[in-house]
Design an enzyme around this catalytic site. Structure first.
Site, PDB file in Angstrom:
ATOM      1  NE  ARG A 137      -2.104  -7.583  -4.773  1.00 20.30           N
ATOM      2  CZ  ARG A 137      -2.934  -7.852  -3.791  1.00 20.30           C
ATOM      3  NH1 ARG A 137      -2.486  -8.008  -2.578  1.00 20.30           N
ATOM      4  NH2 ARG A 137      -4.221  -8.006  -3.998  1.00 20.30           N
ATOM      5  CE  LYS A 165     -12.035  -6.803   1.303  1.00 19.31           C
ATOM      6  NZ  LYS A 165     -10.791  -6.060   1.036  1.00 19.31           N
ATOM      7  CG  HIS A 200      -1.962  -1.009   1.266  1.00 21.77           C
ATOM      8  ND1 HIS A 200      -2.157  -1.808   2.368  1.00 21.77           N
ATOM      9  CD2 HIS A 200      -2.895  -1.379   0.359  1.00 21.77           C
ATOM     10  CE1 HIS A 200      -3.160  -2.629   2.132  1.00 21.77           C
ATOM     11  NE2 HIS A 200      -3.621  -2.386   0.906  1.00 21.77           N
ATOM     12  CB  SER A 258      -4.643  -6.551   3.867  1.00 19.77           C
ATOM     13  OG  SER A 258      -4.060  -5.298   3.660  1.00 19.77           O
TER      14      SER A 258
END
Length: 159
Positions: free
Chosen positions: A90, A41, A17, A127
């Site tokens: 990514r 979440k 991040h 994460s």
């Protein structure tokens, strides 16, 4: 002045991040790290802790500040006068996940999403993986900024 919003749940904030925040800082005059509550979440860290950790981690980045997202991201962007939303990639799976949201955001308000490719040496950091490693007693220090290990450890003790 160009303003970009870098949204996420940041549960917890990682070195990946921070890499994206720094890269965005080189592209925009101001970057707002927008810490959000994602209704899909269940966070490990409470919102206040995530904001504090993000603020501490980004304190050395010029033009970067941290705020809480309240409501729709595009409405938040409009209120802040943001020119773009920044999303880190990514790999291809990230793009496949982010593209529909980018299209929806653009259709709602016209705001563009800028995809920034992260440092390849950090591409394995997520994460969710950091939380999983921590839950199983692994060392997450190589993947997160200072202060995060203690916050995650404390949250896991309370869980």
């Amino acid at each position: 002045m160009t303003i970009a919003v870098l949204p996420g749940s940041f549960d917890p904030i990682t070195l990946g991040h921070l890499d994206i925040a720094a890269r965005a800082g080189a592209l925009f005059d101001e970057v707002i790290v927008a810490v959000a509550h994602n209704s899909t979440k269940t966070p490990l860290l409470d919102l206040e802790t995530r904001v504090r950790l993000a603020a501490d981690a980004t304190a050395g980045l010029d033009g970067v500040r941290v705020e809480i997202v309240d409501g729709l991201l595009v409405d938040f962007c409009a209120r802040r006068g943001a020119n773009a939303i920044v999303k880190g990639l990514r790999g291809g799976a990230d793009y496949d996940y982010e593209r529909p949201m980018a299209l929806m955001n653009r259709s709602l308000t016209g705001i563009e999403t800028v995809f920034v490719t992260g440092d390849n040496s950090l591409s394995h950091i997520a994460s969710s993986l950091v939380r999983d490693v921590a839950r199983h007693g692994g060392d997450i220090a190589p993947y997160v900024p200072d202060g995060v290990v203690d916050a995650v450890t404390a949250a896991l003790r309370e869980a």
